[in-house]
Design a protein around this motif. Structure first.
Motif, PDB file in Angstrom:
ATOM      1  N   PRO A 191     104.010  43.587  55.837  1.00  0.00           N
ATOM      2  CA  PRO A 191     102.573  43.718  56.103  1.00  0.00           C
ATOM      3  C   PRO A 191     102.298  43.827  57.595  1.00  0.00           C
ATOM      4  O   PRO A 191     103.016  43.241  58.416  1.00  0.00           O
ATOM      5  CB  PRO A 191     101.978  42.432  55.514  1.00  0.00           C
ATOM      6  N   SER A 192     101.283  44.592  57.934  1.00  0.00           N
ATOM      7  CA  SER A 192     100.945  44.788  59.344  1.00  0.00           C
ATOM      8  C   SER A 192      99.497  45.221  59.456  1.00  0.00           C
ATOM      9  O   SER A 192      99.044  46.074  58.698  1.00  0.00           O
ATOM     10  CB  SER A 192     101.857  45.852  59.971  1.00  0.00           C
ATOM     11  N   ASP A 193      98.781  44.646  60.394  1.00  0.00           N
ATOM     12  CA  ASP A 193      97.402  45.074  60.628  1.00  0.00           C
ATOM     13  C   ASP A 193      97.273  45.945  61.872  1.00  0.00           C
ATOM     14  O   ASP A 193      96.167  46.300  62.277  1.00  0.00           O
ATOM     15  CB  ASP A 193      96.461  43.869  60.729  1.00  0.00           C
ATOM     16  N   ASP A 194      98.410  46.309  62.485  1.00  0.00           N
ATOM     17  CA  ASP A 194      98.354  47.192  63.651  1.00  0.00           C
ATOM     18  C   ASP A 194      99.245  48.419  63.509  1.00  0.00           C
ATOM     19  O   ASP A 194      99.455  49.158  64.474  1.00  0.00           O
ATOM     20  CB  ASP A 194      98.709  46.435  64.934  1.00  0.00           C
ATOM     21  N   GLY A 195      99.807  48.657  62.297  1.00  0.00           N
ATOM     22  CA  GLY A 195     100.615  49.844  62.070  1.00  0.00           C
ATOM     23  C   GLY A 195     102.017  49.758  62.623  1.00  0.00           C
ATOM     24  O   GLY A 195     102.692  50.789  62.748  1.00  0.00           O
ATOM     25  N   LEU A 196     102.498  48.546  62.926  1.00  0.00           N
ATOM     26  CA  LEU A 196     103.823  48.371  63.499  1.00  0.00           C
ATOM     27  C   LEU A 196     104.633  47.386  62.658  1.00  0.00           C
ATOM     28  O   LEU A 196     104.095  46.412  62.132  1.00  0.00           O
ATOM     29  CB  LEU A 196     103.742  47.848  64.936  1.00  0.00           C
ATOM     30  N   VAL A 197     105.942  47.636  62.541  1.00  0.00           N
ATOM     31  CA  VAL A 197     106.869  46.688  61.932  1.00  0.00           C
ATOM     32  C   VAL A 197     107.455  45.846  63.051  1.00  0.00           C
ATOM     33  O   VAL A 197     108.135  46.376  63.939  1.00  0.00           O
ATOM     34  CB  VAL A 197     108.002  47.407  61.171  1.00  0.00           C
ATOM     35  N   ARG A 205     100.132  53.753  60.217  1.00  0.00           N
ATOM     36  CA  ARG A 205      98.858  53.431  59.568  1.00  0.00           C
ATOM     37  C   ARG A 205      98.755  51.928  59.381  1.00  0.00           C
ATOM     38  O   ARG A 205      99.599  51.317  58.719  1.00  0.00           O
ATOM     39  CB  ARG A 205      98.744  54.144  58.217  1.00  0.00           C
ATOM     40  N   PRO A 206      97.724  51.310  59.932  1.00  0.00           N
ATOM     41  CA  PRO A 206      97.584  49.854  59.780  1.00  0.00           C
ATOM     42  C   PRO A 206      97.213  49.476  58.356  1.00  0.00           C
ATOM     43  O   PRO A 206      96.674  50.276  57.601  1.00  0.00           O
ATOM     44  CB  PRO A 206      96.448  49.494  60.751  1.00  0.00           C
ATOM     45  N   GLU A 207      97.528  48.259  58.009  1.00  0.00           N
ATOM     46  CA  GLU A 207      97.201  47.701  56.707  1.00  0.00           C
ATOM     47  C   GLU A 207      96.234  46.561  56.926  1.00  0.00           C
ATOM     48  O   GLU A 207      96.289  45.869  57.939  1.00  0.00           O
ATOM     49  CB  GLU A 207      98.471  47.196  56.026  1.00  0.00           C
ATOM     50  N   ALA A 208      95.347  46.373  55.981  1.00  0.00           N
ATOM     51  CA  ALA A 208      94.413  45.257  56.095  1.00  0.00           C
ATOM     52  C   ALA A 208      95.185  43.950  56.162  1.00  0.00           C
ATOM     53  O   ALA A 208      96.220  43.803  55.518  1.00  0.00           O
ATOM     54  CB  ALA A 208      93.466  45.242  54.906  1.00  0.00           C
ATOM     55  N   PRO A 209      94.734  42.995  56.961  1.00  0.00           N
ATOM     56  CA  PRO A 209      95.432  41.710  57.030  1.00  0.00           C
ATOM     57  C   PRO A 209      95.625  41.106  55.644  1.00  0.00           C
ATOM     58  O   PRO A 209      94.747  41.167  54.796  1.00  0.00           O
ATOM     59  CB  PRO A 209      94.487  40.849  57.891  1.00  0.00           C
ATOM     60  N   VAL A 210      96.803  40.528  55.429  1.00  0.00           N
ATOM     61  CA  VAL A 210      97.124  39.963  54.119  1.00  0.00           C
ATOM     62  C   VAL A 210      96.558  38.545  54.046  1.00  0.00           C
ATOM     63  O   VAL A 210      97.264  37.561  54.261  1.00  0.00           O
ATOM     64  CB  VAL A 210      98.647  39.969  53.879  1.00  0.00           C
ATOM     65  N   LYS A 211      95.275  38.460  53.765  1.00  0.00           N
ATOM     66  CA  LYS A 211      94.612  37.170  53.630  1.00  0.00           C
ATOM     67  C   LYS A 211      93.629  37.250  52.471  1.00  0.00           C
ATOM     68  O   LYS A 211      93.112  38.322  52.152  1.00  0.00           O
ATOM     69  CB  LYS A 211      93.873  36.794  54.918  1.00  0.00           C
TER      70      LYS A 211
END
Length: 397
Positions: A195-201, A242-248
């Motif tokens: 998971p990532s909210d900034d598009g980075l691993v 592509r960022p992902e929504a924060p996993v919360k």
């Protein structure tokens, strides 16, 4: 990602003077290269990624590829070095075994730990991840020699070392699998599983993703990470950036449960083989003590972070648990946090009959999986409790 990306990927299944390793070794390396250069995933420039397979992976070729990275990668670059093949030991020294290595003459034909460390230090990039998959076993019935952990310690100055298993363990290829277990989850993380909210691993997030999954699938394999770095640095783009929504969840929790347990048989077997699969099957997000958090950070810090970001803390009570000081710290922390917040965060499960629980735990309603007549019913109650909002001490959720 504004930094430049470089990689060396080595996979050796065919050795000139050693018995061949499974084809999965070669397939692992090919798949790692492919996901790195895929614009929809990691986004590495193909010209910056060197792939060496079997006979191509000679001592000179590997050292030459590392030298080219050292010459081309600046200080702000991110570098991944992936090696799948034999490791060796001789007279107390550690070696990477290359396609042309003579097992009777490791010194001049293999790459010693000292040489490998020097080649890594020559790379000016401040972000270097070294991935070592140096032992295969299981369904294919062949083994790769592993490397000792002292070597990882020597390599970690300004670097992160990710190894597929502990030095006294095997790394498995499960029957019918096209990839080794470790690399299967490594690839899944790079393909968007992290998971990532900034598009980075990022490197610690990658380890946090793959480590519990590998150990879940094979309890006797524990990937390890050694790090002496000051940041959770990026190693690749995630899904092409592509960022992902924060996993919360809606209440801001990253996990539904932080599982605190004694990491020994039979407690660990029950946690990994029964509890965690059941929680995940019911759509819950568990974090497991010791297998979540940033490597290289003191356990007390990771435990506090995991407990704080989880809605509930599930403690697996046994005599071994009550004798474990680390476990004791975790449940006291969770209970104290609940007192400060006015909530009930601690959820105990009784794994075996215990008549002398501490008073602060005895006062809590305890689920009992030690009784076969109650086991399934209480696991159902656990799942319902973890899906529900946190109960508050005023009786209002």
């Amino acid at each position: 990602m504004t930094t430049s990306l470089w990689a060396l990927v080595v996979g050796i299944a065919g050795y000139q003077r050693l018995a061949p390793l499974p084809a999965a070794v070669r397939d692992d390396a090919l798949a790692v290269r492919d996901v790195l250069v895929d614009d929809e995933h990691c986004g590495y420039p193909p010209a910056n990624v060197t792939l060496l397979l079997d006979r191509e992976a000679s001592r000179d070729a590997v050292l030459g590829a590392l030298a080219r990275i050292a010459a081309g990668a600046g200080t702000d670059a991110s570098v991944v070095v992936y090696f799948s093949g034999h490791g060796g030991r001789d007279a107390g020294a550690e070696y990477l075994i290359l396609a042309d290595t003579d097992p009777e003459r490791l010194g001049p034909t293999a790459i010693s730990g000292a040489e490998f460390s020097a080649a890594l230090r020559a790379i000016p990039a401040r972000r270097v991840l070294v991935v070592l998959d140096c032992c295969h076993a299981g369904g294919v019935g062949r083994l790769k020699s592993g490397l000792a952990e002292p070597l990882y310690e020597r390599l970690t100055t300004g670097r992160v070392i990710l190894a597929s298993s502990r030095e006294d363990e095997f790394s498995y290829v499960l029957p019918g699998a096209s990839h080794s277990l470790f690399t299967e989850h490594f690839l899944a993380g790079l393909r968007g599983g992290v998971p990532s909210d900034d598009g980075l691993v990022r490197v610690f997030d990658l380890f946090e993703y793959l480590q519990p999954r590998v150990t879940r699938d094979r309890r006797t394999q524990h990937p390890i990470l050694k790090a002496h770095v000051e940041e959770n640095f990026p190693v690749a783009l995630r899904a092409g950036g592509r960022p992902e929504a924060p996993v919360k969840d809606n209440d801001g929790f990253r996990y539904d449960a932080y599982v605190s347990y004694a990491d020994r048989t039979p407690d660990a077997d029950w946690v990994w083989n029964v509890l965690v699969p059941r929680l995940e099957r019911d759509g819950l997000r568990p974090a497991v003590s010791g297998d979540s958090g940033d490597p290289g950070v003191p356990h007390i810090v990771n435990a506090e972070r995991g407990i704080r970001t989880a809605k509930r803390t599930v403690i697996v009570l046994s005599r071994a648990y009550l004798a474990d000081h680390t476990a004791g710290f975790e449940n006291v922390l969770a209970q104290s946090m609940g007192v400060r917040e006015g909530t009930y965060r601690l959820l105990p499960i009784l794994l075996e009959p215990i008549n002398d629980l501490p008073v602060r735990l005895e006062q809590l309603t305890t689920l009992n999986v030690s009784d076969p007549a109650r086991r399934d019913r209480d696991l159902d109650r656990l799942v319902r409790a973890l899906h529900a909002p946190l109960p508050h001490r005023d009786g209002i959720s």
